[in-house]
Design a protein around this motif. Structure first.
Motif, PDB file in Angstrom:
ATOM      1  N   ARG A  88      -6.279  25.019 -24.275  1.00 49.45           N
ATOM      2  CA  ARG A  88      -5.753  25.230 -22.917  1.00 49.45           C
ATOM      3  C   ARG A  88      -6.459  24.339 -21.902  1.00 49.45           C
ATOM      4  N   ARG A  89      -7.754  24.106 -22.121  1.00 49.24           N
ATOM      5  CA  ARG A  89      -8.510  23.270 -21.196  1.00 49.24           C
ATOM      6  C   ARG A  89      -7.994  21.824 -21.234  1.00 49.24           C
ATOM      7  N   ILE A  90      -7.754  21.333 -22.446  1.00 50.08           N
ATOM      8  CA  ILE A  90      -7.229  19.965 -22.571  1.00 50.08           C
ATOM      9  C   ILE A  90      -5.813  19.890 -21.993  1.00 50.08           C
ATOM     10  N   ALA A  91      -5.032  20.955 -22.195  1.00 52.94           N
ATOM     11  CA  ALA A  91      -3.670  20.992 -21.621  1.00 52.94           C
ATOM     12  C   ALA A  91      -3.731  20.861 -20.097  1.00 52.94           C
ATOM     13  N   GLU A  92      -4.705  21.545 -19.495  1.00 50.42           N
ATOM     14  CA  GLU A  92      -4.845  21.460 -18.037  1.00 50.42           C
ATOM     15  C   GLU A  92      -5.259  20.053 -17.601  1.00 50.42           C
ATOM     16  N   GLU A  93      -6.094  19.405 -18.420  1.00 53.96           N
ATOM     17  CA  GLU A  93      -6.468  18.013 -18.118  1.00 53.96           C
ATOM     18  C   GLU A  93      -5.243  17.103 -18.178  1.00 53.96           C
ATOM     19  N   ASN A  94      -4.404  17.324 -19.204  1.00 53.12           N
ATOM     20  CA  ASN A  94      -3.163  16.538 -19.321  1.00 53.12           C
ATOM     21  C   ASN A  94      -2.288  16.748 -18.090  1.00 53.12           C
ATOM     22  N   ARG A  95      -2.167  18.023 -17.691  1.00 55.25           N
ATOM     23  CA  ARG A  95      -1.335  18.359 -16.537  1.00 55.25           C
ATOM     24  C   ARG A  95      -1.838  17.651 -15.273  1.00 55.25           C
ATOM     25  N   ALA A  96      -3.157  17.659 -15.101  1.00 55.11           N
ATOM     26  CA  ALA A  96      -3.751  17.020 -13.914  1.00 55.11           C
ATOM     27  C   ALA A  96      -3.516  15.512 -13.941  1.00 55.11           C
ATOM     28  N   LEU A  97      -3.656  14.915 -15.129  1.00 52.85           N
ATOM     29  CA  LEU A  97      -3.440  13.473 -15.279  1.00 52.85           C
ATOM     30  C   LEU A  97      -1.998  13.104 -14.939  1.00 52.85           C
ATOM     31  N   LEU A  98      -1.055  13.885 -15.470  1.00 53.41           N
ATOM     32  CA  LEU A  98       0.366  13.624 -15.217  1.00 53.41           C
ATOM     33  C   LEU A  98       0.683  13.756 -13.729  1.00 53.41           C
ATOM     34  N   ARG A  99       0.079  14.748 -13.116  1.00 54.74           N
ATOM     35  CA  ARG A  99       0.316  14.979 -11.685  1.00 54.74           C
ATOM     36  C   ARG A  99      -0.204  13.817 -10.848  1.00 54.74           C
ATOM     37  N   ARG A 100      -1.365  13.302 -11.265  1.00 49.53           N
ATOM     38  CA  ARG A 100      -1.978  12.198 -10.528  1.00 49.53           C
ATOM     39  C   ARG A 100      -1.055  10.976 -10.513  1.00 49.53           C
ATOM     40  N   TYR A 101      -0.347  10.765 -11.615  1.00 55.34           N
ATOM     41  CA  TYR A 101       0.562   9.608 -11.700  1.00 55.34           C
ATOM     42  C   TYR A 101       1.999   9.983 -11.340  1.00 55.34           C
ATOM     43  N   ASN A 102       2.172  11.235 -10.900  1.00 52.61           N
ATOM     44  CA  ASN A 102       3.495  11.701 -10.514  1.00 52.61           C
ATOM     45  C   ASN A 102       4.505  11.590 -11.661  1.00 52.61           C
ATOM     46  N   VAL A 103       4.057  11.960 -12.840  1.00 48.47           N
ATOM     47  CA  VAL A 103       4.921  11.914 -14.027  1.00 48.47           C
ATOM     48  C   VAL A 103       5.324  13.340 -14.391  1.00 48.47           C
ATOM     49  N   LYS A 104       6.627  13.537 -14.635  1.00 50.31           N
ATOM     50  CA  LYS A 104       7.101  14.847 -15.090  1.00 50.31           C
ATOM     51  C   LYS A 104       7.085  14.874 -16.612  1.00 50.31           C
ATOM     52  N   ALA A 105       6.665  15.999 -17.174  1.00 52.88           N
ATOM     53  CA  ALA A 105       6.678  16.123 -18.636  1.00 52.88           C
ATOM     54  C   ALA A 105       7.448  17.379 -19.037  1.00 52.88           C
ATOM     55  N   ILE A 106       8.319  17.217 -20.008  1.00 56.71           N
ATOM     56  CA  ILE A 106       9.161  18.329 -20.468  1.00 56.71           C
ATOM     57  C   ILE A 106       8.924  18.549 -21.963  1.00 56.71           C
ATOM     58  N   ASP A 107       8.556  19.775 -22.327  1.00 59.20           N
ATOM     59  CA  ASP A 107       8.450  20.123 -23.748  1.00 59.20           C
ATOM     60  C   ASP A 107       9.825  20.398 -24.311  1.00 59.20           C
ATOM     61  N   VAL A 108      10.068  19.932 -25.519  1.00 54.26           N
ATOM     62  CA  VAL A 108      11.301  20.307 -26.225  1.00 54.26           C
ATOM     63  C   VAL A 108      10.883  20.933 -27.552  1.00 54.26           C
ATOM     64  N   MET A 109      11.178  22.235 -27.659  1.00 59.22           N
ATOM     65  CA  MET A 109      10.758  22.957 -28.860  1.00 59.22           C
ATOM     66  C   MET A 109      11.968  23.630 -29.484  1.00 59.22           C
ATOM     67  N   GLY A 110      11.921  23.805 -30.793  1.00 60.20           N
ATOM     68  CA  GLY A 110      13.026  24.468 -31.482  1.00 60.20           C
ATOM     69  C   GLY A 110      12.867  24.323 -32.977  1.00 60.20           C
ATOM     70  N   SER A 111      13.735  25.008 -33.715  1.00 57.02           N
ATOM     71  CA  SER A 111      13.659  24.962 -35.180  1.00 57.02           C
ATOM     72  C   SER A 111      13.909  23.570 -35.718  1.00 57.02           C
ATOM     73  N   ILE A 112      13.631  23.400 -36.975  1.00 53.14           N
ATOM     74  CA  ILE A 112      13.998  22.179 -37.687  1.00 53.14           C
ATOM     75  C   ILE A 112      15.522  22.078 -37.679  1.00 53.14           C
ATOM     76  N   GLY A 113      16.029  20.940 -37.240  1.00 57.06           N
ATOM     77  CA  GLY A 113      17.477  20.738 -37.288  1.00 57.06           C
ATOM     78  C   GLY A 113      18.268  21.425 -36.194  1.00 57.06           C
ATOM     79  N   SER A 114      17.582  21.909 -35.146  1.00 55.36           N
ATOM     80  CA  SER A 114      18.309  22.613 -34.083  1.00 55.36           C
ATOM     81  C   SER A 114      18.964  21.648 -33.104  1.00 55.36           C
ATOM     82  N   GLY A 115      18.517  20.383 -33.118  1.00 53.77           N
ATOM     83  CA  GLY A 115      19.129  19.384 -32.241  1.00 53.77           C
ATOM     84  C   GLY A 115      18.201  18.874 -31.145  1.00 53.77           C
TER      85      GLY A 115
END
Lengths: 123, 227
Positions: free
Chosen positions: B30-57
């Motif tokens: 979680r700590r590293i995730a927060e670092e990633n979030r802060a880094l992305l925010r600094r560069y004004n980059v949006k990040a979207i997770d895409v999660m789902g089963s194998i073969g869901s599309g």
């Protein structure tokens, strides 16, 4: 799902604590596992027993306390456990993010922990 | 006042120590995730997770979104898989940067792998990152990566009970996509029932039905993400 790697981290953390206090033996480790983690206590116990062999933790007791998931309602301020919906069609109760009090939307505020709460050791 | 040797509190031989630790083992990720979030925010980059089963599309949905968003955003895709770069190559055909993240044998991405992938990018040249997780409805829920929004995609070919069977990952979703609706009749799956399950478990999430192969519903997914 990640009981082996998580238990490895638990054991090495406890061993570090034991070593820094020059403990002769660890008697007991108290662990809290949140409802929203994907850690099965049975499997954590299994790996714990296997991983402590030959260390100062061998023979120590692992006590696991399961912590309920905790939510807060954004509408009425309710704080407590999840609402479980019981659907006879599914034969299971499943958790929802609906407030058990007012039906508003809740946010998750606890239940994702895996905490080493307490260690008893002989120095 | 002098300190005499007798004043020192010492542990007696064989004494039992009771140590309050309160150390959270899952906190490291979680700590590293927060670092990633802060880094992305600094560069004004949006990040979207895409999660789902194998073969869901997941990959097909990302391809569809790229087609519609390419003109407005400079896009990169992190493509989590155990092995191979097949999907990363499919994605890069759309003219966007695709970075394969091979987990080896791990069933999920973790924040540290995403951090390493972020280091490979010049974040000044990117506005939007899709992070496609390994196909799995369980483990990715345990490991936040530092993204802004999370899509969980389920397809009717996984059967009628997939959402109710995996409530926890759907609780973390901002957008829930029900894919392959063109196959619903053949699969005898009621899309509306799946939608109701999603809304009951997570009333906060927006639910969108799609046929990603033909691009049906992809625009609604983009709107649900406020992109």
């Amino acid at each position: 799902m990640h009981e082996y790697s998580v238990t490895t981290q638990i054991v090495s953390k406890v061993l570090r604590e034991a070593e820094s206090r020059r403990a002769k033996r660890v008697l007991e480790v108290k662990l809290q596992i949140g409802e929203l983690t994907f850690l099965n206590p049975e499997q954590v116990k299994f790996w714990y027993k296997a991983l402590v062999k030959g260390t100062v933790m061998e023979g120590s007791k692992l006590i696991i306390q399961e912590k309920r998931g905790l939510v807060r309602c954004l509408k009425c301020g309710y704080e407590g456990s999840f609402k479980y919906e019981d659907d006879p069609a599914y034969h299971i109760a499943f958790p929802t993010l609906l407030c058990p009090k007012c039906g508003g939307v809740v946010e998750i505020i606890g239940g994702r922990e895996c905490i080493i709460e307490n260690i008893k050791m002989v120095v | 006042m002098t300190v005499k040797p007798g004043d020192v509190v010492r542990a007696e031989e064989g004494e039992i120590y009771d140590i309050e630790l309160e150390a959270d083992i899952l906190e490291a990720n979680r700590r590293i995730a927060e670092e990633n979030r802060a880094l992305l925010r600094r560069y004004n980059v949006k990040a979207i997770d895409v999660m789902g089963s194998i073969g869901s599309g997941k990959t097909t949905l990302i391809e569809g979104m790229i087609k519609l968003l390419k003109g407005r955003y400079r896009i990169a895709v992190f493509k989590g898989d155990l092995t191979t770069t097949i999907d990363a190559e499919i994605i890069s055909r759309h003219g966007v940067k695709a970075i394969p993240i091979n987990t080896g044998k791990e069933c999920h991405l973790d924040a540290n792998l995403v951090k390493k992938a972020l280091n490979r990018l010049n974040l000044e040249e990117v506005d939007l990152i899709f992070i496609e997780n390994v196909g799995n409805l369980i483990c990715p829920a345990e490991f936040p990566l530092g993204s802004d929004k999370r899509i969980v995609i389920v397809s009717v070919t996984e059967g009628p009970y997939m959402i109710i069977k995996h409530p926890y990952i759907f609780m973390d979703a901002d957008v829930i996509v029900i894919n392959k609706i063109d196959l619903a009749d053949a699969m005898r799956v009621d899309v509306e029932k799946l939608r109701m399950d999603a809304e009951r478990i997570n009333p906060r999430a927006k639910v969108v039905a799609t046929d990603c192969r033909r691009g049906v519903g992809v625009r609604e997914v983009i709107e649900a993400l406020n992109l």
